[in-house]
Design a protein around this motif. Sequence first.
Motif, PDB file in Angstrom:
ATOM      1  N   ALA A  69      62.780  54.638  24.937  1.00  0.00           N
ATOM      2  CA  ALA A  69      62.668  53.707  26.063  1.00  0.00           C
ATOM      3  C   ALA A  69      61.351  52.944  25.988  1.00  0.00           C
ATOM      4  N   ARG A  70      60.310  53.616  25.517  1.00  0.00           N
ATOM      5  CA  ARG A  70      58.990  52.999  25.443  1.00  0.00           C
ATOM      6  C   ARG A  70      58.798  52.204  24.164  1.00  0.00           C
ATOM      7  N   TRP A  71      59.297  52.758  23.049  1.00  0.00           N
ATOM      8  CA  TRP A  71      59.189  52.106  21.726  1.00  0.00           C
ATOM      9  C   TRP A  71      60.577  52.075  21.114  1.00  0.00           C
ATOM     10  N   PRO A  72      61.376  51.058  21.406  1.00  0.00           N
ATOM     11  CA  PRO A  72      62.795  51.058  21.025  1.00  0.00           C
ATOM     12  C   PRO A  72      63.068  50.814  19.549  1.00  0.00           C
ATOM     13  N   ASP A  73      62.062  50.387  18.807  1.00  0.00           N
ATOM     14  CA  ASP A  73      62.299  50.102  17.397  1.00  0.00           C
ATOM     15  C   ASP A  73      61.022  50.330  16.600  1.00  0.00           C
ATOM     16  N   ILE A  74      61.143  50.217  15.284  1.00  0.00           N
ATOM     17  CA  ILE A  74      60.015  50.522  14.404  1.00  0.00           C
ATOM     18  C   ILE A  74      58.866  49.536  14.616  1.00  0.00           C
ATOM     19  N   GLU A  75      59.201  48.276  14.954  1.00  0.00           N
ATOM     20  CA  GLU A  75      58.152  47.278  15.159  1.00  0.00           C
ATOM     21  C   GLU A  75      57.288  47.624  16.362  1.00  0.00           C
ATOM     22  N   SER A  76      57.905  48.018  17.454  1.00  0.00           N
ATOM     23  CA  SER A  76      57.130  48.338  18.656  1.00  0.00           C
ATOM     24  C   SER A  76      56.305  49.600  18.449  1.00  0.00           C
ATOM     25  N   LEU A  77      56.843  50.572  17.728  1.00  0.00           N
ATOM     26  CA  LEU A  77      56.080  51.795  17.483  1.00  0.00           C
ATOM     27  C   LEU A  77      54.887  51.523  16.573  1.00  0.00           C
ATOM     28  N   ALA A  78      55.073  50.668  15.586  1.00  0.00           N
ATOM     29  CA  ALA A  78      53.975  50.350  14.671  1.00  0.00           C
ATOM     30  C   ALA A  78      52.812  49.688  15.393  1.00  0.00           C
ATOM     31  N   LYS A  79      53.094  49.004  16.496  1.00  0.00           N
ATOM     32  CA  LYS A  79      52.045  48.322  17.261  1.00  0.00           C
ATOM     33  C   LYS A  79      51.410  49.217  18.320  1.00  0.00           C
ATOM     34  N   ALA A  80      51.908  50.436  18.458  1.00  0.00           N
ATOM     35  CA  ALA A  80      51.407  51.320  19.515  1.00  0.00           C
ATOM     36  C   ALA A  80      49.951  51.687  19.279  1.00  0.00           C
ATOM     37  N   ASP A  81      49.218  51.844  20.367  1.00  0.00           N
ATOM     38  CA  ASP A  81      47.853  52.351  20.292  1.00  0.00           C
ATOM     39  C   ASP A  81      47.889  53.826  19.910  1.00  0.00           C
ATOM     40  N   ASP A  82      47.024  54.204  18.971  1.00  0.00           N
ATOM     41  CA  ASP A  82      47.046  55.577  18.471  1.00  0.00           C
ATOM     42  C   ASP A  82      46.875  56.595  19.598  1.00  0.00           C
ATOM     43  N   THR A  84      47.406  56.274  22.783  1.00  0.00           N
ATOM     44  CA  THR A  84      48.541  56.265  23.689  1.00  0.00           C
ATOM     45  C   THR A  84      49.695  57.072  23.123  1.00  0.00           C
ATOM     46  N   LEU A  85      49.944  56.916  21.827  1.00  0.00           N
ATOM     47  CA  LEU A  85      51.029  57.662  21.205  1.00  0.00           C
ATOM     48  C   LEU A  85      50.719  59.153  21.188  1.00  0.00           C
ATOM     49  N   MET A  86      49.462  59.517  20.892  1.00  0.00           N
ATOM     50  CA  MET A  86      49.109  60.929  20.874  1.00  0.00           C
ATOM     51  C   MET A  86      49.298  61.553  22.256  1.00  0.00           C
ATOM     52  N   THR A  87      48.967  60.806  23.291  1.00  0.00           N
ATOM     53  CA  THR A  87      49.173  61.303  24.649  1.00  0.00           C
ATOM     54  C   THR A  87      50.656  61.477  24.940  1.00  0.00           C
ATOM     55  N   ASP A 334      45.784  64.577  39.282  1.00  0.00           N
ATOM     56  CA  ASP A 334      46.725  63.904  38.390  1.00  0.00           C
ATOM     57  C   ASP A 334      46.586  64.411  36.953  1.00  0.00           C
ATOM     58  N   ILE A 335      46.091  65.644  36.789  1.00  0.00           N
ATOM     59  CA  ILE A 335      45.789  66.147  35.457  1.00  0.00           C
ATOM     60  C   ILE A 335      47.046  66.251  34.581  1.00  0.00           C
ATOM     61  N   GLU A 336      48.225  66.430  35.203  1.00  0.00           N
ATOM     62  CA  GLU A 336      49.449  66.551  34.414  1.00  0.00           C
ATOM     63  C   GLU A 336      49.758  65.284  33.622  1.00  0.00           C
ATOM     64  N   SER A 337      49.251  64.144  34.074  1.00  0.00           N
ATOM     65  CA  SER A 337      49.541  62.882  33.388  1.00  0.00           C
ATOM     66  C   SER A 337      48.566  62.585  32.246  1.00  0.00           C
ATOM     67  N   ALA A 338      47.614  63.493  32.007  1.00  0.00           N
ATOM     68  CA  ALA A 338      46.607  63.243  30.976  1.00  0.00           C
ATOM     69  C   ALA A 338      47.135  63.452  29.566  1.00  0.00           C
ATOM     70  N   GLY A 339      48.306  64.065  29.440  1.00  0.00           N
ATOM     71  CA  GLY A 339      48.867  64.303  28.113  1.00  0.00           C
ATOM     72  C   GLY A 339      48.105  65.353  27.325  1.00  0.00           C
ATOM     73  N   LEU A 340      47.637  66.395  27.986  1.00  0.00           N
ATOM     74  CA  LEU A 340      46.892  67.443  27.303  1.00  0.00           C
ATOM     75  C   LEU A 340      47.820  68.265  26.412  1.00  0.00           C
ATOM     76  N   PRO A 341      47.364  68.661  25.223  1.00  0.00           N
ATOM     77  CA  PRO A 341      48.133  69.611  24.428  1.00  0.00           C
ATOM     78  C   PRO A 341      48.395  70.884  25.215  1.00  0.00           C
ATOM     79  N   THR A 342      49.423  71.608  24.837  1.00  0.00           N
ATOM     80  CA  THR A 342      49.886  72.752  25.626  1.00  0.00           C
ATOM     81  C   THR A 342      48.783  73.748  25.925  1.00  0.00           C
ATOM     82  N   VAL A 343      47.941  74.055  24.948  1.00  0.00           N
ATOM     83  CA  VAL A 343      46.909  75.071  25.174  1.00  0.00           C
ATOM     84  C   VAL A 343      45.945  74.638  26.274  1.00  0.00           C
TER      85      VAL A 343
END
Length: 355
Positions: A69-82, A84-87, A334-343
């Motif tokens: 839904a956020r990155w529907p194709d390879i072009e949009s994913l390639a332009k993603a901020d690193d 943002t994607l990691m989060t 709002d800490i749940e929205s920070a995208g923290l790794p599970t640990v």
Amino acid sequence: MPAKLPSDIAARQVAGNLLAWYDAHARDLPWRSPPGTNAPDPYRVWLSEIMLQQTTVATVRPRFEEFVARWPDIESLAKADDATLMTAWAGLGYYARARNLIACARAVISEHGGAFPATEEGLRGLPGVGAYTAAAIAAIAFGARAVVVDANVARVVARLFAIAEPLPAAMPDIRAATDSITPDARAGDFAQAMMDLGSSICTPRSPHCLSCPLSAHCRAYGEGDPERLPVKRPKAGKPQRYGTIFWVERDGQVLLVRRPPKGLLGGMRALPTGPWADSPPGLADPPLAGAWRMVGGTVDHVFTHFRLELALAVASADRHSGNGIGDEWWPIADIESAGLPTVFAKAARAIRRAG
């Protein structure tokens, strides 16, 4: 080498029986095309295969839908901020996959004109695409005859051919046996059918052999004890490591840092942590000076190669503290929205519960 099925006719019967079962019982998954239809979008196949590495279908399904839904194709994913994607990847684990994901997307755009290579060899040249993933994409997305062996397929084949050598030494024999029954046509459907069979029928424990379309050909079933296969060597114990997580509060916010781009959880937003050592390091290397206090209890987490036990330390900071490069002050509510790794998400929940 394991003995092959009695004849080529039997091998064709295995493929035919399995594909007929798949036509009736295929799982409805968002990255799949219905059985017997045109091959699905290679982007969706690739994304799903990367997500499914070491992660269950139940976990991946909603996350896959969020990603497309956020990155529907390879072009949009390639332009993603690193960052943002990691989060967005947080919670899926094995974070090197996320770094390879964006590197692969950019390689497809810059080196292949935005189209995935259609061959196993070409696919293996992409970041993060190994032999299994290349075979799966080639078969499922491009209809190529490729030998696809994941954990479910390995279990089915070990039982079908009664391959008793322990894993992982048995894998060459399992791959050769899989090759002997993989059809030239509908190789992608065959691979997915084997995965579904292993997931729903030929399960690790208490396999449902009376419902299996391959039971008439299954040597382990004929021998009366399919559950004993595949044989696995006992796992070695994982080493134990220890560390301390630091929770720094300021005006209803908590200090977060960005982990170094290389290494475990690289590039992820995280709570500050001291060294991970063979014995508890206590308050070694806190992110800033302060009146630290230890919170009762610990947080345990298991990584691929070691177990980690984390003590929890809490302090308050003034408005001028913690403004280094990569530091962020994040609203605690709002800490749940920070995208923290599970640990780190575990640690945040434990500290908030402790008050």
